[in-house]
Design a protein around this motif. Sequence first.
Motif, mmCIF file in Angstrom:
data_model
loop_
_atom_site.group_PDB
_atom_site.id
_atom_site.type_symbol
_atom_site.label_atom_id
_atom_site.label_comp_id
_atom_site.label_asym_id
_atom_site.label_seq_id
_atom_site.Cartn_x
_atom_site.Cartn_y
_atom_site.Cartn_z
ATOM 1 N N ALA A 226 -2.838 6.258 3.843
ATOM 2 C CA ALA A 226 -2.407 6.560 2.475
ATOM 3 C C ALA A 226 -0.892 6.585 2.379
ATOM 4 O O ALA A 226 -0.306 6.072 1.413
ATOM 5 C CB ALA A 226 -2.992 7.904 2.035
ATOM 6 N N GLN A 231 -0.003 5.762 -1.330
ATOM 7 C CA GLN A 231 -1.090 6.245 -2.191
ATOM 8 C C GLN A 231 -1.565 7.610 -1.688
ATOM 9 O O GLN A 231 -2.674 7.768 -1.192
ATOM 10 C CB GLN A 231 -2.262 5.247 -2.183
ATOM 11 C CG GLN A 231 -1.920 3.868 -2.696
ATOM 12 C CD GLN A 231 -1.818 3.835 -4.215
ATOM 13 O OE1 GLN A 231 -2.108 4.810 -4.900
ATOM 14 N NE2 GLN A 231 -1.381 2.706 -4.758
ATOM 15 N N HIS A 232 -0.736 8.597 -1.786
ATOM 16 C CA HIS A 232 -1.039 9.916 -1.243
ATOM 17 C C HIS A 232 -2.151 10.603 -2.033
ATOM 18 O O HIS A 232 -2.259 10.460 -3.249
ATOM 19 C CB HIS A 232 0.224 10.787 -1.255
ATOM 20 C CG HIS A 232 1.347 10.218 -0.445
ATOM 21 N ND1 HIS A 232 1.412 10.325 0.926
ATOM 22 C CD2 HIS A 232 2.439 9.509 -0.820
ATOM 23 C CE1 HIS A 232 2.506 9.725 1.363
ATOM 24 N NE2 HIS A 232 3.151 9.214 0.317
ATOM 25 N N LEU A 234 -5.414 10.236 -2.002
ATOM 26 C CA LEU A 234 -6.628 9.521 -2.380
ATOM 27 C C LEU A 234 -7.744 9.772 -1.367
ATOM 28 O O LEU A 234 -7.491 10.005 -0.192
ATOM 29 C CB LEU A 234 -6.369 8.021 -2.469
ATOM 30 C CG LEU A 234 -5.368 7.531 -3.512
ATOM 31 C CD1 LEU A 234 -5.339 6.009 -3.520
ATOM 32 C CD2 LEU A 234 -5.707 8.054 -4.899
ATOM 33 N N GLN A 238 -11.294 5.639 -2.558
ATOM 34 C CA GLN A 238 -10.246 5.235 -3.495
ATOM 35 C C GLN A 238 -9.177 4.405 -2.796
ATOM 36 O O GLN A 238 -8.710 3.388 -3.333
ATOM 37 C CB GLN A 238 -9.618 6.476 -4.126
ATOM 38 C CG GLN A 238 -10.540 7.235 -5.067
ATOM 39 C CD GLN A 238 -9.975 8.589 -5.461
ATOM 40 O OE1 GLN A 238 -9.297 9.258 -4.670
ATOM 41 N NE2 GLN A 238 -10.241 9.004 -6.695
ATOM 42 N N LEU A 239 -8.785 4.848 -1.587
ATOM 43 C CA LEU A 239 -7.760 4.121 -0.844
ATOM 44 C C LEU A 239 -8.259 2.732 -0.451
ATOM 45 O O LEU A 239 -7.516 1.738 -0.561
ATOM 46 C CB LEU A 239 -7.357 4.914 0.397
ATOM 47 C CG LEU A 239 -6.313 4.248 1.307
ATOM 48 C CD1 LEU A 239 -5.012 4.002 0.551
ATOM 49 C CD2 LEU A 239 -6.066 5.103 2.544
ATOM 50 N N GLU A 242 -8.013 0.401 -3.352
ATOM 51 C CA GLU A 242 -6.628 -0.017 -3.590
ATOM 52 C C GLU A 242 -6.201 -1.083 -2.579
ATOM 53 O O GLU A 242 -5.533 -2.061 -2.934
ATOM 54 C CB GLU A 242 -5.701 1.186 -3.503
ATOM 55 C CG GLU A 242 -5.856 2.206 -4.624
ATOM 56 C CD GLU A 242 -5.462 1.635 -5.983
ATOM 57 O OE1 GLU A 242 -4.535 0.817 -6.029
ATOM 58 O OE2 GLU A 242 -6.088 2.029 -6.982
#
Length: 248
Positions: A226, A231-232, A234, A238-239, A242
């Motif tokens: 992340a 993308q912290h 998540l 979700q990660l 992405e």
Amino acid sequence: MSSSPVLQITGLSGGYSMNRPVLHDVSLQVQPGEMIGLIGLNGAGKSTTMKHILGLMSPHKGEITVQGKTREADPNQYHSALSFVPESPLLYEEMTVREHIEFTARAYGVERSDYESRSSHLAALFHMEDKMDSLSAHLSKGMKQKVMIMCAFVARPALYVIDEPFLGLDPLGIRSLLDFMMELKKGGASILLSSHILSTIENYCDRFIVLHQGKIIAQGTLKEMASAAGQHGLSLEQLFYELVQGGK
């Protein structure tokens, strides 16, 4: 505990055709006592990676070692150091559950006393005590999957390669499997686990490897991946979304 990786894959390229490789320069490690989640979309190369580890496919380039041994140099040591749970159960219809487990134990050279205690424990863990003398042809798909899992776990190799084991299992079976894998991990075993059920494995795996179009696009702990992707906070699901949708 040894610091040398149980599984080492270096620069692996391979596939079904020399002209169209599925895997492209894949490198990864699995350390002793570590559970790694191998995740990716359908066709990303997860099963192909596992087939190369098992020796069912030969690399176009690169090297695979298990406990420092290549399959070419020492096939007996290589194969005895790993156990496999396939996505779809493959059993002999005219053999009972007990016969499958005993056959596997003999193939791995498991002592009789160890076989008896382990098979009893596994039968209780997966609620299969009353099915031990049933022919596999008479089992449901979920029960057949449990037999494959029990066969893999009656041995105690250094490395378990597990491909989509939750398909067909009921919620209790999934929990039993996860708890037992954690027990094995604490004992020093290494596990390479492929699964699409990211919410289930998120809190069990030590690290994750994201395969996309035959390449590793991210690997590390959830926090490390992340952070690298910016993308912290998540979840793994979700990660993953992405990353494979063309995020950072």
